[in-house]
Write an enzyme that holds these catalytic residues in place. Structure first.
Site, short mmCIF file in Angstrom:
data_model
loop_
_atom_site.label_atom_id
_atom_site.label_comp_id
_atom_site.label_asym_id
_atom_site.label_seq_id
_atom_site.Cartn_x
_atom_site.Cartn_y
_atom_site.Cartn_z
N SER B 326 35.37 31.63 38.25
CA SER B 326 35.24 32.91 38.98
C SER B 326 33.88 33.11 39.63
CB SER B 326 35.52 34.06 38.03
OG SER B 326 36.85 33.95 37.58
N HIS B 369 45.04 45.37 38.74
CA HIS B 369 43.87 46.20 39.02
C HIS B 369 44.20 47.33 39.98
CE1 HIS B 369 41.83 42.47 37.59
NE2 HIS B 369 41.08 43.39 36.97
N CYS B 382 39.02 40.28 39.91
CA CYS B 382 40.45 40.32 40.16
C CYS B 382 40.90 39.05 40.86
CB CYS B 382 40.79 41.54 41.04
SG CYS B 382 42.51 41.52 41.60
#
Lengths: 370, 601
Positions: B326, B369, B382
Site C-alpha cells: 500500500s 469505505h 482504500c
C-alpha cells in the site's frame, strides 16, 4: 750438504707462486673472518695472524725437506709407510673427536692429522714401489700390489672417517700408475669396474648417513635449501653474485653477513669469487695452474723414475684437491670437506702442501746430481 | 743397455734413457689431460658469474635485504557529529623466532603460563612453522595489554619471544552500523599484487566503497640483515601514510535507536533528511559484528554467519527486495491526480467489493469505505478507490510514474551491492488482466519490487515538495591531519512529475493516515510533532487464514511503514520494513513512532 749447484737449480718461480697464493689466502681469510659476533673474543686479526704463523711453519718445513735428498726418503719409503700406518691406527684409538670424526692426534702443544701426512707417505711409497717394479706394472701383480699399498691406509682413513682424503688417494694412484707405465687399457677397466661395482657397494656399506646426505644434497641442493643444501646454495650465490669484477675486498655481502658456512676454511674460494669476481677467480686458478705446470715440469726434467713419479704424485694430489674444492664451491662436486691448498685457513693442510712443494723443489734441485 | 739393469744401485744413479723417455711422455700426456678440468672450472665460473651473474646478484640481495612492511592506519569513520564509528587500535601479537630460543620447552612453559595457553599448543605451533628457524612464528594474535605487560616484564627469561604491534581496524560499538560500515577481508593473490603490503581490503559497505580513500599507503623499511635474519642496519624507510577519514551523514544516536527498535526482528530502517538526501540512519536486521572479520575468522564461524537463515550479512535496506504494497498508493494517487483521473475532491464509491466483469474484487475493509476522495483513500488505504483509478491510468502510466519516483533504478547510494528493484512495463505481459492491473495499483503486483531505501527516498521527495535526491552517505573526506580532501555535494536526481497541488493532496492523505482516527497509520502519531505516513502490508501468500489461526512465520506478511515529519517542514523521511511483521499499521508504524520520537527529542 747444500752446495751451489743445488741453489742454482732451485725453482724460484714455483716457490714464489706458492708464497703468492698463500698471501692471497691471508687477504681472503682476513676478509672472511671479519664477521663480528662470530668471534666475540678474538680480534679481527686473529685468524690471518694464525695463518701467517702456519705459513711460516710451512716454509720451515719446506726448507727442511729440501735439505734431505729425496732419494733418501725413497730409500726409507717402506719404513715411513709402516710408521704412518701405526699413526693412523693410533689416531683411531687415541685421536681427538671433532665434528663427528676422529682425525686429530695430539702431540704436546700441537695436534695434527696423520691422514694429511699419509697422503705424502703413500705417494713416496708408491714412487718407490713403481720405480722398482717397472715391468710388473704392466701386469696384474704390480697393479694389485700398488692397489694394496693404498688400500690399507685408505681403510684406516675411512674409519676416522675422512672421506675426502680417502677418495683422493685412488685418483692419485691411477695417475701414478699411468705415469709409471701401466697399460691404459688396464687402468680403464679397473676404473670402470670400480665405478660400476665398488662404488654402489661402498655407498651402502662404507658411507655414513651424513655422507650419503651430502651426496644426495649435491645431486639436488634444493632438496633442503635451509638445511643440508644450505652451504652449497649460499656458496653458489656468493660466487655468482660476484659477477665479473666482484663486490670488492671486504665488500661481499654473502661473506660479511655470514651467509656462507666454513667461509675461511673449506669455502674460501667462494669468498674469492664473491669479492674479486670472475677476474679474481680466474687469476687464482691461473696461479694454481702455473704452480702445477712448474711441478709437472719438474717431473719431466727429473733425473730418475722415482723423482718423476714422486713429483707427478704430489702434483696430482694438489691438483685434485684444487679441482674438488673449487668444484664444490661452484656446485659441480659434492661437499667432501677438503680444504683448498694454500688458500684455506688451517695448519694441517698448509703444512702438507708446503711439504709437498718442498719435495718437488727437492727433486728439481737434484736433477743433475748423480 | 742390459748391463745397466742388473742392480738397484746402478738404477738409482743411472736411469736408462728410454725408460725416462716413456715416463716423460706420459707426464706430458697427463699435463695435457689436466688442462681439461681447469677449463671446465673456468667455464662454469664464467657461466655462473658472467652469464647468470645478475640472477645470483638478485638472489644475494634477497638474502640480505628484507622489506619489512609498515602498515598504514586505515582512516577513521565519523558520524555527522564527529562521533567515531570505526577507527584503529594497536594489535599486539606474540611471536617466537625459533633461532633465538634458548630452550624450546622452557620458553613454551613460561609463555603458556603467562598467556593461559597450553604448553603443548605452543610447542605444536613451533613444530609446524619452524622449518625456517629465522622466521617469526605467530603464537597468539590479539593479545591484551595485560599479557603484553606481563611478557614485557619477563623479557629477559623469554629469549626468542617478541611482541609485534600493528594497527588493526576496530569498530568500537559493535554491531552498530555493521552493514553500513561493512567489513574487511583478506586479499586474494591478485589483489596483493595491486596494493603492496596491506593484506586486508574492504569487502562490503563503506569499507569497500571508500577503500581507496580509507586504505592509505603502506610504507616499508629496507633492512640489512645477517644470516640469522638479525637487523644489521636500516637501508631505507618509507613512512606509511594513514588513510583518509570519512565524515558520514549518519546520526549515530538515531542509528542506535533504529537498531534497537529492530532487535529480534528481520527488517530494515532507512532515515533520510528530505532537504538534501542525507542518510541519517540505515539499518538492516539481523546485524553482525564487523570486528570478527578483522580477527581470524574460522571457516566454521564464517559458514555459520553465511548460512544463518536470517541472512545477517545481507543489507536488507539496499539489497532486500519487497513489494511496496500500500505504500505504493502514494505513486498511484500522484499519477491519478497528475493525469486528471481524479481531482482532490473527487469521490469514488467503495462498497467493500467491486464487481468487474463478473469477478468480485475486494477491499481489505470488507464493509467498504463508502464515498471516498483521494486524501481519505490514502488515509484509510482504500483498495477499491485505487483499483478504479488504476484501471483508468493503466500499466504504462503506473510504470512511468514509478520510474519517475525513483523505483526500478539504483538510488546511487555509495554502497556496494545495491539492488535496482523491478518496475513492470506493459510489454512484460501480452495481456494484463484486470486483477493484475488492480494489484499493480495497490503495490501487490508480483513484478513490482523495491528496496526500503528506494521507498525512503521516494517519501523524502514527496515530503520536500518534489525533489528526488541521490542519497548521500559520506559528507566529507578529510586527511588524517584534518585537511579537507573532498566534499561530496548534495546531488539532485530530478523532480517528481507532480504539481505542488498534487503533492499537497498526497501529503494531506499521509497526514490523515496518521492523525485521523481510523487512519491506518495512527499508531505512529506523536504528540509533539506532526507525523505523516503510509502503511503497507506485502501479502506473502494469497490466502485467507481463519481468525485465530497460528500463521507460520515464513507465510506471514511483510509490514511497511513510510513516514515523514514534521508535516509542515519535514526534517526526516523514514521507512520501516519488518519481514513477516504481519501488519504495517500494527507492527511497522509503532516502530517508526519510536524512532521519530527519539529523533525529535
Amino acid at each position: 750438504m747444500i752446495d751451489r749447484r743445488l741453489l742454482k737449480n732451485f725453482d724460484w718461480p714455483l716457490f714464489l707462486i706458492t708464497l703468492l697464493i698463500a698471501l692471497i689466502g691471508i687477504a681472503m681469510i682476513y676478509s672472511a673472518s671479519q664477521y663480528r659476533g662470530q668471534f666475540l673474543s678474538s680480534s679481527k686479526l686473529t685468524y690471518p695472524l694464525r695463518q701467517l704463523i702456519w705459513i711460516g711453519a710451512g716454509l720451515a718445513a719446506l726448507l727442511a725437506v729440501i735439505v734431505v735428498n729425496y732419494q733418501t726418503l725413497i730409500k726409507y719409503a717402506y719404513s715411513l709407510y709402516f710408521f704412518n700406518l701405526i699413526l693412523l691406527i693410533l689416531v683411531l684409538i687415541f685421536g681427538r673427536v671433532a665434528g663427528g670424526a676422529q682425525r686429530w692426534l695430539r702431540l704436546g702443544l700441537f695436534s695434527f692429522q696423520p691422514s694429511e701426512l699419509a697422503k705424502i707417505v703413500i705417494i713416496i711409497s708408491l714412487a718407490r714401489y713403481l720405480r722398482d717394479k717397472e715391468a710388473q706394472v704392466k701386469g696384474a701383480k704390480g697393479l694389485a700390489v700398488s692397489f694394496c699399498l693404498v688400500l690399507f691406509p685408505l681403510i684406516l682413513i675411512l674409519r676416522q672417517p675422512h672421506l675426502g682424503t680417502a677418495f683422493l688417494l685412488l685418483p692419485i694412484l691411477f695417475v701414478m700408475l699411468y705415469a709409471a707405465g701401466a697399460k691404459g687399457r688396464h687402468l680403464a677397466v679397473i676404473i670402470l669396474i670400480g665405478l660400476l661395482v665398488i662404488a654402489p657397494l661402498g655407498y651402502h656399506f662404507l658411507l655414513k648417513d651424513y655422507q650419503k646426505e651430502r651426496l644426495s644434497v649435491f645431486l639436488n641442493p634444493n632438496l633442503d635449501p635451509l638445511g643440508k643444501g644450505y652451504s652449497l646454495n649460499q656458496s653458489r650465490i656468493a660466487i655468482g653474485s660476484g659477477r665479473f669484477w666482484g663486490k670488492g675486498w671486504l665488500g661481499g655481502t654473502q661473506t660479511q653477513l655470514h651467509f656462507l658456512t666454513a667461509q675461511y676454511t673449506d669455502f674460501i674460494f667462494s669468498v674469492v669469487g664473491e669479492e674479486w669476481g670472475f677476474l679474481g677467480a680466474f687469476i687464482t686458478l691461473s696461479l694454481y695452474a702455473a704452480l702445477l705446470w712448474r711441478g709437472m715440469r719438474v717431473a719431466v726434467q727429473a733425473k730418475d723414475r722415482a723423482g718423476a713419479l714422486l713429483a707427478v704424485g704430489l702434483c696430482a694430489m694438489i691438483a685434485l684437491e684444487i679441482l674438488i674444492n673449487v668444484g664444490m664451491t661452484i656446485g659441480i662436486m659434492p661437499v667432501t670437506g677438503l680444504p683448498l691448498p694454500l688458500l684455506s685457513y688451517g695448519g694441517s693442510s698448509l703444512l702438507t702442501t708446503m711439504l709437498s712443494i718442498g719435495l718437488v723443489l727437492n727433486i728439481q734441485m737434484r736433477r743433475f746430481m748423480f | 743397455m742390459a748391463h745397466f739393469g742388473d742392480g738397484k744401485d746402478m738404477r738409482l744413479k743411472n736411469p736408462r734413457p728410454e725408460e725416462m723417455e716413456e715416463v716423460r711422455r706420459r707426464v706430458k700426456v697427463l699435463v695435457s689431460l689436466g688442462i681439461l678440468p681447469f677449463l671446465v672450472l673456468l667455464s662454469v665460473l664464467w657461466y655462473r658469474q658472467v652469464i647468470q651473474g645478475d640472477k645470483y646478484k638478485d638472489l644475494s640481495q634477497r638474502n640480505y635485504i628484507r622489506l619489512v612492511p609498515l602498515r598504514a592506519c586505515r582512516g577513521t569513520v565519523y558520524d555527522r557529529k564527529g562521533r567515531v564509528l570505526a577507527d584503529t587500535e594497536p594489535l599486539f601479537r606474540i611471536v617466537i623466532i625459533p633461532q633465538e630460543l634458548r630452550s624450546r620447552r622452557e620458553t613454551a612453559r613460561k609463555l603458556a603460563q603467562l598467556m593461559g595457553m597450553e604448553e603443548a599448543q605452543i610447542l605444536r605451533k613451533l613444530k609446524i612453522h619452524s622449518f625456517n628457524p629465522f622466521k617469526a612464528v605467530v603464537i597468539k594474535d590479539e593479545v591484551d595489554m595485560e599479557t603484553v605487560t606481563a611478557i614485557e616484564e619477563r623479557k629477559r627469561e623469554l629469549a626468542g619471544v617478541f611482541i609485534q604491534v600493528e594497527p588493526r581496524r576496530a569498530y568500537p560499538f559493535p554491531p552498530l552500523a555493521g552493514h553500513l560500515l561493512g567489513y574487511l577481508g583478506r586479499m586474494s593473490k591478485e589483489e596483493i599484487g595491486q596494493y603492496r603490503g596491506d593484506e586486508l581490503i574492504g569487502r562490503s559497505g563503506i569499507e569497500k566503497a571508500f577503500d581507496a580513500y580509507l586504505r592509505g599507503r603502506s610504507g616499508g623499511r629496507e633492512v640489512l640483515v645477517n644470516f640469522r635474519g638479525e637487523q644489521v642496519s636500516i637501508l631505507g624507510e618509507k613512512e606509511p601514510r594513514a588513510g583518509n577519514d570519512l565524515i558520514l551523514t549518519i546520526d549515530k544516536e538515531l542509528q542506535e535507536v533504529a537498531e534497537r527498535s529492530l532487535q529480534g526482528r528481520r527488517g530494515a530502517v532507512v532515515a533520510i533528511d528530505p532537504e538534501n538526501g542525507d542518510i541519517l540512519a540505515l539499518v538492516s536486521s539481523p546485524n553482525f559484528d564487523p570486528n570478527i572479520f578483522t580477527r581470524h575468522l574460522s571457516r566454521a564461524e564464517y559458514d555459520a554467519l553465511d548460512s544463518d537463515p536470517g541472512d545477517p550479512l545481507v543489507n536488507r535496506a539496499i539489497s532486500g527486495l519487497y513489494r511496496p504494497a500500500s505504500t505504493f498508493k502514494i505513486v498511484t494517487a500522484s499519477a491519478a491526480l497528475e493525469k486528471g483521473v481524479v481531482e482532490a475532491a473527487t469521490c469514488l464509491e467503495c462498497e467493500g467489493t467491486y464487481l468487474r466483469r463478473g469477478h468480485p474484487f475486494r477491499c481489505w475493509e470488507e464493509r467498504g469505505h463508502g464515498r471516498i476522495n483521494v486524501v481519505d483513500a490514502l488515509a484509510y488505504s482504500c483498495d477499491i478507490f485505487f483499483y478504479k483509478i488504476g484501471e483508468v491510468l493503466g500499466v504504462d502510466n503506473l510504470s512511468y510514474f514509478s520510474r519517475r519516483f525513483g523505483l526500478g533504478e539504483l538510488t546511487g547510494i555509495e554502497l556496494p551491492y545495491e539492488k535496482r528493484g523491478l518496475v513492470p512495463a506493459k510489454g512484460w505481459r501480452r495481456r494484463w488482466h484486470l486483477g493484475e492491473i488492480f494489484n499493480l495499483a495497490i503495490g501487490q503486483e508480483e513484478s513490482l519490487k523495491v528496496t526500503p531505501l528506494q521507498m525512503a527516498n521516494l517519501v523524502a521527495a514527496v515530503a520536500n515538495g518534489g525533489t528526488l535526491f541521490r542519497p548521500r552517505l559520506v559528507k566529507e573526506i578529510r586527511s588524517a591531519e584534518g585537511e579537507l580532501i573532498k566534499a561530496i555535494p548534495v546531488r539532485k536526481r530530478g523532480n517528481l512529475p507532480c504539481s505542488s497541488e498534487t503533492l499537497a493532496a498526497v501529503n494531506k492523505g499521509l497526514w490523515e493516515a496518521v492523525n485521523k482516527d481510523g487512519g491506518t497509520g495512527r499508531r505512529a502519531r506523536l504528540a509533539s510533532v506532526e507525523v505523516a505516513g503510509k502503511t503497507g502490508t506485502d501479502q506473502v501468500v494469497r490466502r485467507k487464514f481463519r481468525p485465530g489461526e497460528e500463521i507460520p512465520y515464513r507465510l506471514r506478511d511483510h509490514a511497511w511503514f513510510v513516514a515523514f515529519a514534521p508535516y509542515e517542514k519535514p526534517k526526516i523521511a523514514l521507512t520501516v520494513l519488518i519481514e513477516h511483521g504481519e501488519s504495517g499499521g500494527r507492527v511497522a508504524a509503532p516502530i517508526a513512532r519510536e524512532i521519530l520520537e527519539s529523533f525529535f527529542q
